[in-house]
Design an enzyme around this catalytic site. Structure first.
Site, PDB file in Angstrom:
ATOM      1  N   CYS A   1      -2.083  -8.687 -11.167  1.00 60.84           N
ATOM      2  CA  CYS A   1      -1.623  -9.939 -10.432  1.00 60.84           C
ATOM      3  C   CYS A   1      -2.525 -11.098 -10.502  1.00 60.84           C
ATOM      4  O   CYS A   1      -2.131 -12.269 -10.215  1.00 60.84           O
ATOM      5  CB  CYS A   1      -0.980  -9.500  -9.167  1.00 60.84           C
ATOM      6  SG  CYS A   1      -2.369  -8.846  -7.867  1.00 60.84           S
TER       7      CYS A   1
ATOM      8  N   ASN B   1       2.891  -0.778  -3.068  1.00 57.90           N
ATOM      9  CA  ASN B   1       3.652  -0.690  -1.712  1.00 57.90           C
ATOM     10  C   ASN B   1       3.511   0.900  -1.270  1.00 57.90           C
ATOM     11  O   ASN B   1       3.979   1.088  -0.202  1.00 57.90           O
ATOM     12  CB  ASN B   1       5.265  -0.866  -2.303  1.00 57.90           C
ATOM     13  CG  ASN B   1       5.513  -2.236  -1.686  1.00 57.90           C
ATOM     14  OD1 ASN B   1       4.577  -2.973  -1.209  1.00 57.90           O
ATOM     15  ND2 ASN B   1       6.887  -2.590  -2.207  1.00 57.90           N
TER      16      ASN B   1
ATOM     17  N   ASP C   1       2.082   1.669  -6.932  1.00 59.26           N
ATOM     18  CA  ASP C   1       0.704   1.690  -6.123  1.00 59.26           C
ATOM     19  C   ASP C   1       0.549   0.730  -4.816  1.00 59.26           C
ATOM     20  O   ASP C   1      -0.109   1.085  -3.748  1.00 59.26           O
ATOM     21  CB  ASP C   1      -0.456   1.523  -7.132  1.00 59.26           C
ATOM     22  CG  ASP C   1      -0.586   2.679  -7.925  1.00 59.26           C
ATOM     23  OD1 ASP C   1       0.031   3.674  -7.856  1.00 59.26           O
ATOM     24  OD2 ASP C   1      -0.949   2.536  -8.970  1.00 59.26           O
TER      25      ASP C   1
ATOM     26  N   GLU D   1      -9.869  -2.270  -3.519  1.00 58.94           N
ATOM     27  CA  GLU D   1      -9.834  -0.885  -4.183  1.00 58.94           C
ATOM     28  C   GLU D   1      -9.032  -0.664  -5.302  1.00 58.94           C
ATOM     29  O   GLU D   1      -9.352   0.253  -6.379  1.00 58.94           O
ATOM     30  CB  GLU D   1      -9.843   0.324  -3.158  1.00 58.94           C
ATOM     31  CG  GLU D   1      -8.259   0.340  -2.555  1.00 58.94           C
ATOM     32  CD  GLU D   1      -8.232   1.501  -1.586  1.00 58.94           C
ATOM     33  OE1 GLU D   1      -7.381   2.030  -1.309  1.00 58.94           O
ATOM     34  OE2 GLU D   1      -9.348   1.510  -0.609  1.00 58.94           O
TER      35      GLU D   1
END
Length: 389
Positions: free
Chosen positions: A46, A177, A175, A102
């Site tokens: 993103c 949410n 991953d 992370e």
């Protein structure tokens, strides 16, 4: 040569989303780029789009292949040492919008796996990504960043908690949410709807958590105060008309965006990924200090990889030295056997070969060390004279 071209997190979101990849498009892009280079990996998140390459400089060709010619000025370029350092910093979270988050390490690993499955990876690029993953793991372990959680999910839920939100809906259950759900479950809340295409994928044992079919989400929207969207869809998945009865906060963590333009809707507060990450978090400064203290880990892995590259360049010389060793011991052994024909040939061969190999192996070790310390050319010249290779 190893190099990379990328679009950084500082490029506006409306441009970044045009330069991002869906999974199918990413695979097509990798296969197309591989026609021009030895190996390639695409890291698309993103916050960034980065293409890592081993081979000749084909930057213009790659940008054309991807259809990004109109956005050429938004890309940056790094090669060799700078490229290596960049990936290591990325894997450790230094260049993330949310410092030290992370998820980037998993995204680096996923990018490598895709290239391996498509067989577009080169040996050196695989080694570099393996090193980056190891570096990221050690960096996080020694920095103990888990003590200071910072992620888009933690920022969103912390913000919601401060503003009294207790009724949530997650759209998408990847991953991001999944992590968001964990933060919601760790705080006080009344209801959590999770909208997915396959409700069987949600296996949270809590009566306040309800898995709903994605196409039915509009029926539940009026019942929540906070909506967090994080799908990998190439198009918007939440329409304006579905929000006519909604009052509350919408957090769009996807790139491309999941939500249609809703900024003019009354009683709807909208956050995209950039505005989410700009929200101040009390753990950021602590993370920054600890991460800077452990930057030596990146330098260690960088130097080890650069030394690997240097030593790899000796492969032809090493083969010549080993061939020279074989020729020497075979000549000496033949003369000895001719003079003493009743000798034990196998025992003598082992003795002659091991003696010859010992000197050659020592020469190889010295040559490697001198190369790492910057005296490789002079040492190589001497070795070539001694062994006549």
């Amino acid at each position: 040569m190893i190099y990379m071209i990328g679009v950084s997190k500082d490029v506006p979101l409306n441009i970044r989303q045009k330069l991002s990849f869906t999974k199918s498009r990413l695979m097509d892009a990798l296969l197309s780029i591989k026609l021009y280079v030895e190996g390639c990996v695409i890291l698309s998140t993103c916050n960034r789009t980065e293409i890592y390459v081993e081979g000749d400089n084909k930057v213009d060709e790659i940008i054309d292949i991807l259809g990004f010619r109109d956005f050429k000025d938004t890309f940056f370029y790094k090669e060799e040492r700078e490229c290596i350092e960049h990936l290591l910093n990325v894997a450790c979270g230094f260049y993330s919008n949310i410092l030290g988050e992370e998820q980037i390490l998993g995204q680096v690993r996923d990018a490598l796996i895709v290239s391996e499955e498509l067989k577009v990876i080169s040996g050196t690029l695989k080694r570099l990504f393996d090193v980056a993953i190891s570096c990221g793991k050690e960096f996080r372990f020694k920095s103990s960043l888990y003590k200071y959680p910072v992620s888009s999910s933690s920022i969103v839920i912390d913000y919601c908690r401060k503003n009294g939100v207790k009724r949530y809906m997650l759209i998408g259950y990847g991953d991001v949410n999944r992590l968001t759900a964990k933060y919601i479950l760790s705080n006080e809340f009344d209801i959590l709807y999770i909208a997915v295409r396959d409700v069987e994928k949600v296996n949270i044992e809590d009566k306040r958590v309800v898995a709903i079919n994605f196409k039915d989400k509009a029926q539940y929207i009026r019942d929540v105060e906070g909506i967090i969207c994080a799908t990998s869809a190439p198009h918007t998945v939440l329409r304006r008309d579905e929000l006519k009865d909604f009052r509350g906060y919408i957090f769009d963590l996807a790139v491309p965006r999941d939500v249609e333009d809703v900024k003019d809707l009354v009683d709807v507060v909208y956050f995209d990924i950039d505005t989410v990450t700009s929200i101040n978090d009390r753990n950021v400064e602590m993370r920054r200090r600890i991460m800077e203290e452990n930057r030596y880990i990146i330098q260690k892995y960088r130097d080890e990889f650069i030394n690997y590259i240097k030593i790899r360049g000796l492969s032809d010389v090493i083969r010549k030295l080993q061939k020279s060793s074989d020729n020497v011991y075979k000549k000496r052994l033949k003369r000895y056997i001719n003079k003493y024909p009743d000798s034990d040939f196998k025992t003598l061969e082992i003795l002659f070969k091991s003696t010859s190999d010992a000197y050659v192996n020592r020469a190889i070790e010295v040559l490697k060390q001198e190369l790492i310390e910057g005296r490789g050319e002079e040492c190589l010249r001497i070795v070539e004279k001694i062994f006549m290779i």
